[in-house]
Enzyme design. Structure first.
Site, PDB file in Angstrom:
ATOM      1  N   ASP A   1      46.058 -41.440   7.739  1.00 26.17           N
ATOM      2  CA  ASP A   1      45.789 -42.859   7.947  1.00 26.17           C
ATOM      3  C   ASP A   1      44.410 -43.161   7.333  1.00 26.17           C
ATOM      4  O   ASP A   1      43.671 -42.265   6.930  1.00 26.17           O
ATOM      5  CB  ASP A   1      45.857 -43.259   9.425  1.00 26.17           C
ATOM      6  CG  ASP A   1      46.126 -44.764   9.562  1.00 26.17           C
ATOM      7  OD1 ASP A   1      45.974 -45.498   8.555  1.00 26.17           O
ATOM      8  OD2 ASP A   1      46.467 -45.231  10.667  1.00 26.17           O
TER       9      ASP A   1
HETATM   10  C1  NOJ Z   1      45.381 -48.347   9.059  1.00 23.84           C
HETATM   11  C2  NOJ Z   1      46.636 -48.495   9.847  1.00 23.84           C
HETATM   12  O1  NOJ Z   1      46.566 -47.716  11.023  1.00 23.84           O
HETATM   13  C3  NOJ Z   1      47.882 -48.115   9.086  1.00 23.84           C
HETATM   14  O2  NOJ Z   1      49.000 -48.434   9.848  1.00 23.84           O
HETATM   15  C4  NOJ Z   1      47.903 -48.809   7.754  1.00 23.84           C
HETATM   16  O3  NOJ Z   1      49.080 -48.486   7.073  1.00 23.84           O
HETATM   17  C5  NOJ Z   1      46.674 -48.394   6.975  1.00 23.84           C
HETATM   18  N1  NOJ Z   1      45.490 -48.808   7.700  1.00 23.84           N
HETATM   19  C6  NOJ Z   1      46.636 -48.998   5.585  1.00 23.84           C
HETATM   20  O4  NOJ Z   1      46.373 -50.332   5.641  1.00 23.84           O
END
Ligand code: NOJ
Length: 756
Positions: free
Chosen positions: A286
């Site tokens: 993530d």
């Molecule tokens: C953080 C989020 O937790 C995740 O779900 C997302 O896909 C990414 N950022 C990218 O934006």
């Protein structure tokens, strides 16, 4: 027999084509891998954010020059938040034409519920219990996004959510692993289509692996501590369903799970996902989650974080730049292995080959297609259809709904009534601000009634937190209330649109209170004092506490954040042109103190009868609140009514390898046609590990004409009875079972059987 032979004749060549094509792809991957330098391999494991949008805190801001340079030298395998044919082409061109091997980028994006055309938030779509519609909605989203250059979505989010305080409940399918698994698989099928290299297909990503939805206290990014029983029986099934549906990528999660940050969790990523489940796609971290392991107190520095993440099974580093900076040194020091690097890169390349990016890196970059597909009638119609299916009728007394189409004076009141932004909900990065049809506009499309509109409580502009204009429900200014009350006094019927503004849920948007924000409750009560003929339309990204409304307001419509076509969908339901059939995918609490609240609870050693005087205090309950939900999981009304017969079991004994059937007759006993979700719950009375007192194990969405009766049948076999048991195996255990069939998770209609 003949049929089977025919089927085999078709399937065998098909199977060999699939096997051949995967070996061809493996060969291509290996050939390419053999040509790559270590630096180029590490480049594939590196993902950068684009230069424009941010969906998380960024370590190097929009350092475009640095990124451009790295694209040209093959140090980037993927970018996210680059969108639109022009932007995508620009970065793809550098990767393909300037880097030594010309390996195309995979372009990721949070296509959570639609691209420029926004469909209902995923929690709302899940309320439809309409698996085919959900699959179609994902497919339409993929069609629109792929026309804008995107070839990989960070969806579906398949986290099970039991705590409405967590802002991200809006992104998932709610609290139930069975429903969540069907929806996870449907969304994967929708995004990826039948063939991944189809022009409308994009790679999907099951996230957040794992247990992110169990953040303590519902506070985003918080720690998670759950046992194997909950992990395997509740958290993992939707991930497994996504893997079985062929999802190409997984994203790990920000949280630590039982002391280990998910980004470095070998058990999850290597043992379960890649070994046990045989997942051959890749795992992306993530946003910055490698770096965050330092703050977790797990990695001592960035280099250590890289070591832990790669050993743990993270293949691609999103926006930490750590793999890029440290893998080479870690390899030299023997802290990571060449085999681990090659495996990660092979996984990433395989998905790029499967998408057809090597054959044509610009296949998603057709300006003409972009112009015709985005916002097309097909996609808008799809968004409207899904929005109607997502609405849940929570209460309807005194035949308040549907509204009469003519001759009525309607007072439309509330801060969200004319708001064109909130219905878009969170995670709508590509949508234009204020592009939703408001409830006011939706009602105005019907001409027969006179509508007066008053906000009652004003919205205020907030400082943009991300890259969108944000509004908030003001908490300081009561201006407008008097006008609203005056309008209500004059009206035949009042429609109030209250709830959460669009960015009140989503990432980083946890709440400690679950009531109507600001002065909305006060407004509701003041209006009610002068005119109680109220239809309350609730717009929200999570279950709210609606006790007062449930007691005092005759009609309540749960309208979530329904996306671009919101106002039309709501108006069609209010006027009865669409008969609602949605059912709640999450329990609505009576009090925030009940969190986490979910229907599939265990009995405990001190069970009691909810709401009844148990005759003592020594049972599992609250002294000042009932245990049950205000509106339970699976609940939702229709403008018609349904009667259920008793359950007919084909047998009350079932052999291990056999099956039984359970039937009910469902009759539409009202005057109009309608749809009903007939739900099957099972209860395993005693087992080697304690079991929930009921678990959804089947449902059927049926359509019944007024007066019509249909027989609904469920087949029960061992598969439906299996669980992760005390011996840590998926097994059905012999013993006593009950099954319940009915209209929601509280149904009392029951039959018993024994598994021998
Ligand atoms: C953080 C989020 O937790 C995740 O779900 C997302 O896909 C990414 N950022 C990218 O934006």
């Amino acid at each position: 027999m003949k049929k089977n032979t025919l089927l085999l004749a078709i399937l065998l060549p098909l199977a060999s084509i699939i096997a051949q094509s995967s070996t061809t792809i493996d060969r291509k991957v290996n050939n390419l891998l053999a040509k790559m330098t270590l630096e180029e391999k590490i480049g594939q494991m590196n993902q950068y954010n684009g230069f424009w949008n941010f969906t998380g805190p960024s370590p190097k801001g929009g350092d475009a020059a640095y990124k451009y340079q790295n694209l040209a030298s093959g140090k980037v395998g993927s970018m996210l938040n680059v969108r639109g044919v022009k932007q995508v082409k620009e970065v793809q061109k550098i990767a393909v034409e300037q880097s030594r091997l010309g390996i195309p980028l995979i372009i990721g994006f949070d296509l959570i519920h639609g691209y420029e055309t926004v469909s209902p938030i995923p929690l709302a779509e899940s309320a439809s219990w309409d698996i085919a519609a959900i699959e179609k909605s994902a497919a339409l989203g993929a069609k629109e996004a792929s026309a804008a250059g995107i070839n990989w979505t960070f969806a579906p989010m398949v986290d099970i959510t039991r705590d409405a305080r967590w802002g991200r409940v809006m992104e998932g399918a709610g609290e139930d692993p069975y429903l969540g698994s069907l929806i996870a698989a449907a969304r994967v099928r929708g995004f990826q289509g039948e063939n991944l290299d189809d022009i409308h297909s994009i790679a999907a990503c099951a996230k957040h692996f794992a247990a992110y939805g169990f953040a303590e206290g519902g506070r985003d990014y918080n720690t998670v501590d759950i046992g194997l029983n909950t992990l395997h029986n509740i958290v993992l099934p939707p991930f497994k369903a996504a893997a079985d549906a062929g999802v190409k990528t997984f994203m790990n999660s920000f949280n630590d799970l039982n002391g280990i940050p998910a980004t470095a969790d070998r058990y999850l990523q290597r043992e379960i996902l890649k070994e046990e489940w045989g997942f051959d796609g890749f795992v992306v971290s993530d946003w910055g989650s490698l770096r965050e392991m330092i703050d977790h107190g797990y990695a001592k520095d960035r280099k250590h974080a890289g070591e832990l993440a790669l050993n743990g099974g993270s293949d691609m580093d999103m926006e930490s730049y750590i793999y890029l900076d440290y893998i080479e040194t870690l390899l030299k020091e023997g802290k990571v292995s060449q085999a681990q690097i090659d495996d990660a890169v092979a996984r990433i390349l395989r998905v790029k080959f499967e998408l057809g990016l090597f054959e044509d890196p610009y296949k998603y970059c057709d300006e003409e297609r972009e112009k015709t597909v985005i916002g097309s009638k097909e996609i808008l119609d799809g968004a409207l259809d899904m929005a109607k299916k997502s609405i849940v009728l929570l209460k309807n007394e005194k035949q308040t709904l549907p509204l009469k189409k003519e001759g009525q004076k309607i007072a439309l009141i509330g801060p969200l009534a004319a708001d064109k932004n909130s219905p878009l909900g969170n995670w709508r990065i590509a949508a234009a601000d204020n592009s939703a049809v408001s409830v006011l506009e939706g009602l105005n499309a019907y001409k027969g009634n006179a509508i007066t509109h008053e906000q009652g409580v004003k919205l205020v502009n907030k400082i943009p937190a991300g890259f969108h204009e944000e509004v908030d429900i003001n908490t300081t200014d009561r201006a407008g209330m008097e006008e609203a009350v005056a309008a209500a006094k004059e009206a035949d019927v009042v429609v109030m649109v209250l709830g959460e503004y669009g960015f009140q849920s989503g990432e980083g948007r946890s709440r400690a209170h679950l009531d109507l924000p600001g002065f909305q409750q006060e407004l509701l009560e003041k209006v009610h004092a002068v005119n109680s003929n109220i239809v309350l339309v609730v717009m929200n990204g999570r279950p709210l506490v609606l006790n007062w409304a449930a007691e005092n307001i005759p009609a309540i419509v749960e309208a979530w954040h329904l996306g671009t076509q919101s106002g039309h969908a709501i108006a069609q339901v209010l006027y009865g042109d669409y008969n609602p059939s949605g059912k709640l995918p999450m329990s609505f609490p009576r009090s925030v103190g009940q969190m986490p609240l979910y229907y599939n609870q265990k009995s405990t050693g001190r069970p009691g009868a909810d709401g009844e005087d148990a005759g003592s205090v020594f049972w599992s309950h609250y002294g000042d609140e009932r245990n049950s939900a205000l509106f339970p999981f699976g609940y939702g009304l229709s403008y018609t009514s349904f009667d259920y017969s008793d359950i007919r079991l084909s047998d009350n004994k079932m052999n291990r390898d056999g099956s039984i059937t359970a039937q009910v007759d469902v009759t539409n006993s009202g005057k109009i046609d309608g749809k009903e979700v007939v739900q099957l719950y099972l209860y395993d009375h005693h087992a080697s590990a304690t079991r929930p007192t009921r678990e959804l194990k089947g449902f059927k969405l049926i359509e019944l004409k007024a007066g019509e009766t249909k027989t609904v049948e469920f087949k029960i076999d061992q598969e439906r009875l299996k669980f992760y048991n005390g011996a840590q195996k998926w097994e059905a255990e012999p013993g006593d079972f009950s099954l319940y069939i009915g209209t929601d998770s509280t149904t009392k209609r029951r039959a018993d059987f024994v598994l021998q």
